[in-house]
Design a protein around this motif. Sequence first.
Motif, PDB file in Angstrom:
ATOM      1  N   LEU A  88     -65.974  38.640  -2.709  1.00  0.00           N
ATOM      2  CA  LEU A  88     -64.853  39.551  -2.927  1.00  0.00           C
ATOM      3  C   LEU A  88     -63.669  38.825  -3.573  1.00  0.00           C
ATOM      4  CD1 LEU A  88     -64.859  41.711   0.350  1.00  0.00           C
ATOM      5  CD2 LEU A  88     -66.131  42.040  -1.759  1.00  0.00           C
ATOM      6  N   ARG A  89     -63.621  37.526  -3.381  1.00  0.00           N
ATOM      7  CA  ARG A  89     -62.516  36.750  -3.960  1.00  0.00           C
ATOM      8  C   ARG A  89     -62.932  35.996  -5.218  1.00  0.00           C
ATOM      9  NH1 ARG A  89     -61.918  37.857   0.936  1.00  0.00           N
ATOM     10  NH2 ARG A  89     -59.886  38.153   1.918  1.00  0.00           N
ATOM     11  N   GLN A 113     -63.049  37.055  -8.320  1.00  0.00           N
ATOM     12  CA  GLN A 113     -62.222  37.339  -9.502  1.00  0.00           C
ATOM     13  C   GLN A 113     -60.806  36.889  -9.156  1.00  0.00           C
ATOM     14  OE1 GLN A 113     -64.226  41.360 -11.306  1.00  0.00           O
ATOM     15  NE2 GLN A 113     -62.462  41.614 -10.004  1.00  0.00           N
ATOM     16  N   PRO A 114     -59.906  36.858 -10.156  1.00  0.00           N
ATOM     17  CA  PRO A 114     -58.530  36.485  -9.824  1.00  0.00           C
ATOM     18  C   PRO A 114     -57.971  37.398  -8.721  1.00  0.00           C
ATOM     19  CG  PRO A 114     -58.818  36.608 -12.194  1.00  0.00           C
ATOM     20  CD  PRO A 114     -60.099  37.087 -11.579  1.00  0.00           C
ATOM     21  N   THR A 115     -57.309  36.810  -7.752  1.00  0.00           N
ATOM     22  CA  THR A 115     -56.707  37.605  -6.677  1.00  0.00           C
ATOM     23  C   THR A 115     -55.222  37.282  -6.600  1.00  0.00           C
ATOM     24  OG1 THR A 115     -57.086  35.883  -5.047  1.00  0.00           O
ATOM     25  CG2 THR A 115     -58.812  37.536  -5.273  1.00  0.00           C
ATOM     26  N   TRP A 116     -54.481  38.130  -5.941  1.00  0.00           N
ATOM     27  CA  TRP A 116     -53.073  37.852  -5.675  1.00  0.00           C
ATOM     28  C   TRP A 116     -52.700  38.407  -4.315  1.00  0.00           C
ATOM     29  CZ3 TRP A 116     -54.856  41.649  -8.804  1.00  0.00           C
ATOM     30  CH2 TRP A 116     -54.392  42.947  -8.591  1.00  0.00           C
ATOM     31  N   GLU A 117     -51.654  37.864  -3.765  1.00  0.00           N
ATOM     32  CA  GLU A 117     -51.216  38.269  -2.423  1.00  0.00           C
ATOM     33  C   GLU A 117     -50.028  39.198  -2.534  1.00  0.00           C
ATOM     34  OE1 GLU A 117     -52.793  37.322   0.396  1.00  0.00           O
ATOM     35  OE2 GLU A 117     -54.199  36.121  -0.803  1.00  0.00           O
ATOM     36  N   VAL A 118     -49.995  40.197  -1.702  1.00  0.00           N
ATOM     37  CA  VAL A 118     -48.818  41.068  -1.616  1.00  0.00           C
ATOM     38  C   VAL A 118     -48.238  40.877  -0.230  1.00  0.00           C
ATOM     39  CG1 VAL A 118     -47.999  43.445  -1.550  1.00  0.00           C
ATOM     40  CG2 VAL A 118     -49.641  42.728  -3.301  1.00  0.00           C
ATOM     41  N   GLY A 153     -51.581  42.271   1.642  1.00  0.00           N
ATOM     42  CA  GLY A 153     -52.988  41.892   1.682  1.00  0.00           C
ATOM     43  C   GLY A 153     -53.345  41.107   0.445  1.00  0.00           C
ATOM     44  N   THR A 154     -54.617  40.755   0.335  1.00  0.00           N
ATOM     45  CA  THR A 154     -55.107  40.064  -0.850  1.00  0.00           C
ATOM     46  C   THR A 154     -55.701  41.106  -1.780  1.00  0.00           C
ATOM     47  OG1 THR A 154     -55.655  38.179   0.523  1.00  0.00           O
ATOM     48  CG2 THR A 154     -56.649  38.254  -1.662  1.00  0.00           C
ATOM     49  N   TYR A 155     -55.286  41.046  -3.041  1.00  0.00           N
ATOM     50  CA  TYR A 155     -55.726  42.048  -4.006  1.00  0.00           C
ATOM     51  C   TYR A 155     -56.548  41.433  -5.121  1.00  0.00           C
ATOM     52  CZ  TYR A 155     -52.709  45.715  -2.130  1.00  0.00           C
ATOM     53  OH  TYR A 155     -52.142  46.669  -1.330  1.00  0.00           O
ATOM     54  N   THR A 156     -57.421  42.267  -5.681  1.00  0.00           N
ATOM     55  CA  THR A 156     -58.075  41.893  -6.930  1.00  0.00           C
ATOM     56  C   THR A 156     -58.138  43.148  -7.771  1.00  0.00           C
ATOM     57  OG1 THR A 156     -59.899  40.585  -7.844  1.00  0.00           O
ATOM     58  CG2 THR A 156     -60.516  42.346  -6.360  1.00  0.00           C
ATOM     59  N   ASN A 157     -58.223  42.969  -9.080  1.00  0.00           N
ATOM     60  CA  ASN A 157     -58.343  44.129  -9.953  1.00  0.00           C
ATOM     61  C   ASN A 157     -59.829  44.390 -10.153  1.00  0.00           C
ATOM     62  OD1 ASN A 157     -57.224  46.152 -11.676  1.00  0.00           O
ATOM     63  ND2 ASN A 157     -57.987  44.950 -13.400  1.00  0.00           N
ATOM     64  N   ILE A 158     -60.280  45.577  -9.813  1.00  0.00           N
ATOM     65  CA  ILE A 158     -61.728  45.809  -9.785  1.00  0.00           C
ATOM     66  C   ILE A 158     -62.095  47.070 -10.558  1.00  0.00           C
ATOM     67  CG2 ILE A 158     -61.776  47.213  -7.669  1.00  0.00           C
ATOM     68  CD1 ILE A 158     -64.204  44.523  -7.668  1.00  0.00           C
ATOM     69  N   PRO A 212     -56.089  47.981  -8.794  1.00  0.00           N
ATOM     70  CA  PRO A 212     -55.928  46.913  -7.810  1.00  0.00           C
ATOM     71  C   PRO A 212     -56.590  47.355  -6.507  1.00  0.00           C
ATOM     72  CG  PRO A 212     -53.798  47.557  -8.741  1.00  0.00           C
ATOM     73  CD  PRO A 212     -54.794  48.594  -9.137  1.00  0.00           C
ATOM     74  N   TRP A 213     -57.266  46.426  -5.900  1.00  0.00           N
ATOM     75  CA  TRP A 213     -58.023  46.755  -4.681  1.00  0.00           C
ATOM     76  C   TRP A 213     -57.636  45.772  -3.589  1.00  0.00           C
ATOM     77  CZ3 TRP A 213     -63.582  44.761  -3.698  1.00  0.00           C
ATOM     78  CH2 TRP A 213     -64.097  45.327  -2.523  1.00  0.00           C
ATOM     79  N   LEU A 245     -58.484  43.813  -0.659  1.00  0.00           N
ATOM     80  CA  LEU A 245     -59.810  43.404  -0.184  1.00  0.00           C
ATOM     81  C   LEU A 245     -59.954  43.679   1.305  1.00  0.00           C
ATOM     82  CD1 LEU A 245     -60.134  40.027  -2.112  1.00  0.00           C
ATOM     83  CD2 LEU A 245     -61.071  42.266  -2.709  1.00  0.00           C
ATOM     84  N   PRO A 246     -61.092  44.237   1.690  1.00  0.00           N
ATOM     85  CA  PRO A 246     -61.331  44.458   3.112  1.00  0.00           C
ATOM     86  C   PRO A 246     -61.666  43.131   3.789  1.00  0.00           C
ATOM     87  CG  PRO A 246     -63.272  45.071   1.841  1.00  0.00           C
ATOM     88  CD  PRO A 246     -62.213  44.663   0.849  1.00  0.00           C
TER      89      PRO A 246
END
Lengths: 348, 629
Positions: free
Chosen positions: A340-341, A343-348, B239-244, B420-421, B423-424
């Motif tokens: 799940l991680r 691809q590039p990820t970012w934190e909100v 949370g942690t996001y990725t573009n999916i 943007p997703w 992540l679970p």
Amino acid sequence: MTDVLDAGANREADEVPATTRADWTSDQEVRWCPGCGDYSILTAMQLLLPELKARREKTVFISGIGCAARFPYYMNTYGVHTIHGRAPAVATGLAMARPDLDVWVIGGDGDMLSIGGNHLIHALRRNVNLNILLFNNQIYGLTKGQFSPTSQKGKVTKSSPVGLVARPFNPISVALGSEATFVARTHDMDRQHMQDTFRRAYEHEGSAFVEVLQNCNVFNDGVFSTITKKDVREDMLIELNHGQPILFGSEKQYGVALAPEGVVIVDVAKLGIENVMVHDETIRNPSTAFSLSRIAKTPATPTPIGVFRAIDRDEFSSSVAAQIQEVQAQLGKGDLGDLLRSQPTWEV
Amino acid sequence: MTDTVDAGPAAEAPAVDEVIIRFAGDSGDGMQLTGDRFTTASAMFGNDLATLPEYPAEIRAPAGTMAGVSAFQVHISDHDITTPGDAPDVLVAMNPAALRSDLHTLVPGGTVILNRDTFEERNLAKAGYDHNPIDGDDLAGYQVIEVPMTTLTKDACKELGVKPRDADRSKNFFALGLLSWMYSRPIEATLDWIEVKFADRELVAAANRAAFNAGHAYGETAELGSQRVVVRKAPLEPGTYTNINGNTALSWGLVAASQLSGLPLFLGSYPITPASDVLHELSKHKEFGVTTFQAEDEIAAVGAAIGASYGGSLGVTTTSGPGVALKGEAMGLAVSLELPLVVVDIQRGGPSTGLPTKTEAADLMMAMYGRHGESPVPIVAARTPADCFNIAIEAARIALTHQTPVILLSDGYLANGSEPWRLPEVADLVPIDVVYATEFNQTNEDGEGVFWPYLRDENLNRPLALPGTPDLMHRIGGIEKEDGTGNVSYSPENHELMVHLRHKRIASIPVPDAEVAGDADADLLIVGWGSTWGAITGAVRRIRTAGRKVAHVHLTHLNPLPANLGDLLRSHRRVMVPEMNLGQLSRILRAEFLVDAEILSKVKGQPFTAGEIQHAINQRLDELAGEGS
Ligand SMILES: Cc1ncc(C[n+]2csc(CCOP(=O)(O)OP(=O)(O)O)c2C)c(N)n1
Ligand code: SF4
Ligand SMILES: [Mg+2]
């Protein structure tokens, strides 16, 4: 899944229990027409499997649709009667998922060469570990007597009342054209020959293709009797034996030789035994075996039986599994959180 | 809408709350890549966003023609959004064909950024212009920024020793640089990406970098300062996001389902747009023990998946509408065998080859009824790109726990669109319990244990015994089976019983109640399924913001339908169903519930915009107001 099969795996370590024909016979009443050639094929199989020391729970028969395809119901093994023509596809998925199983594929000439021709040639091309038995009766039995892709040109059937226009497939040539690694022919009138041939198919690693000449006594009676009846066999069946000169006839007076136009039947006395072809099933180039398959265009002429070709080549499912194992050996087992991680990820 | 930002990448730029940009050019111009990079930079910056890539059907349509135009629309915002936007604010047109094909999509007064170098005779002719639109009044009413992108890119690359023809290929990076400057995007991620992507082609990397920097600097030097704005971060949940995109999410969902069930994943597939990317993605994940089988055709693909499922794998087949048509008979077999199977239909415009690269959602009836005989299957549909992950798990869960083929409906818009997703957490995903038979379940007349493959449990499920299981050898097949023993049976009473059992088994699969978004007491209920969720949600928000009432129910489970749906439908005066077909769900709702569900249809190969649905809702609300209550 693995837990379920552990019990089986534990047993694997044990000796295979001795079985008899009865152990391989299901409780279902056999429903073929009386006198149908399918009976003798079934008997040959039920008698052979105990000899092979096969395990019933590890044996699966997958079939398409047709009279031939009823076969699995009569075997006390695992079995799936699928849909018309698709048995090689279903069996491919099963063999890929479960390399521990012995998977047999059963179908008729219509099933495997007409509606399912595409699946057959691709299974053979890939060399999936399957034992494929094509019961060739040159007719559509179950649908009551239309011509099939192996019916002879000119054949009068319900759907060709003034004679069939198109030429037939030769199943052996089709299999060789697909570069199948094991190709053989046998017939329903000779149990021993069937068993010898099925045994070779069983022992072969990869796709084993066997054409079984089978009499449909209701819709196409006697099409093969010109070659398979006891009293004509010597003159009309050319037995292929690896390493032996290809000879036939009551006095072995005929032989097979390579001529510029292909393989031809010769008079041994005239040509000399040294010029008769010695059968070699292991030649990698399928051309020689293909030439042999072309000797007989119809059952009116001497017809080769036995193993045309048996070569080693990488088996499909184990090669696919090896790729997976290789990647897992390199990367370790996949971790979903990492995926799940990925691809590039970012934190909100 | 503008105010000044006090921090961020462009401290002095005024802020806007959202912007919709459409990158359009020739297929060879790299517009998908440009859009994708702009999207990633925006996602990492913290905007909410939604994308709509639009590809031509031909791989190499004649360069410069309308048929060859490839476009990528992205909507970025500082708030929660659900669609790629109704109409772009900005059109980047890399050639005359792109301008000609996409100018009409632009909002009145919108901005056109065009590559002036391409507006010469040959390209104008190829695009079908008999004049130069830059000189005519075609662009009246728009803000036009003409940039000689090709020339400037070649100039920027000259020093590097890049051949002019090769330099020309980098002009999309010039456009990306310019747009990154205009919208105050962070540039590091893009520069890093160029580094990695072209690591083994240093000259290409250098050219792209130079073009990007030149584009970025151009805004400054050409005094486009007044054009520069910023779209601030959206307040997304922490949370942690990725573009999916949908196809990636779906692939990962299938991997997750395999992990959650402990069954190896087996995918049988035959390439077809827009489903092939799932085959590609899953082929990359052998570390999860995934087996992918590119079969000789769709029938073999589903056949192999059935074989693998019979052997104890999670059997999946992925395709689009034409492939589902081919799989119909095999799906009927799986219904009869009662084996788990997931059939993924990523819908596209039909019939026949139709619009392979465009979206449509007209396979619902085929999913419901497209097999011979009474052969019901559960159907689920994804609503957003990221939702494809959840739906893949849900489809597998139903298939494995109810031993049935399940059809998962996605579409071209979800497949390629992205968002943007968040992540679970893997630990939060619910395991899927799979039970296989290992013991006899009956005693015969002689008192011996036997195995009956069609002896049903309280949920009407039959026991599955995997081949290899000692003693439980049995035969199954497509011929009608006797209830209990599973033996071949042609008895009329037994067939009727089995037809009813197969129907009941699927009809009684528990499905969560439908939830109402918006105003539960509204006169008008909008019912949607699949990818219309974004446009309907956007429209409903606008309607409610404007002070009018409307309710929205969005169906994930299309068979069986939620138990409370009938009551919901009957508790509103009017029901409207926006669908990308001629009324397939609406017909089902009419048939099932005897309600006057009205279709709002769109079959243009493009998703609904929120505006279109908003307009239809307002019309209905006006009519309802006129009727009084
Ligand atoms: C999709 C489909 N088409 C047609 C049929 C009808 N059908 C059943 S068996 C068969 C042909 C059987 O011939 P063959 O495969 O040679 O088997 P045989 O009965 O001769 O053993 C046909 C056409 C079917 N069951 N399914
Ligand atoms: S129709 Fe022919 S092939 Fe079929 S069972 Fe009867 S005899 Fe055998
Ligand atoms: Mg036949």
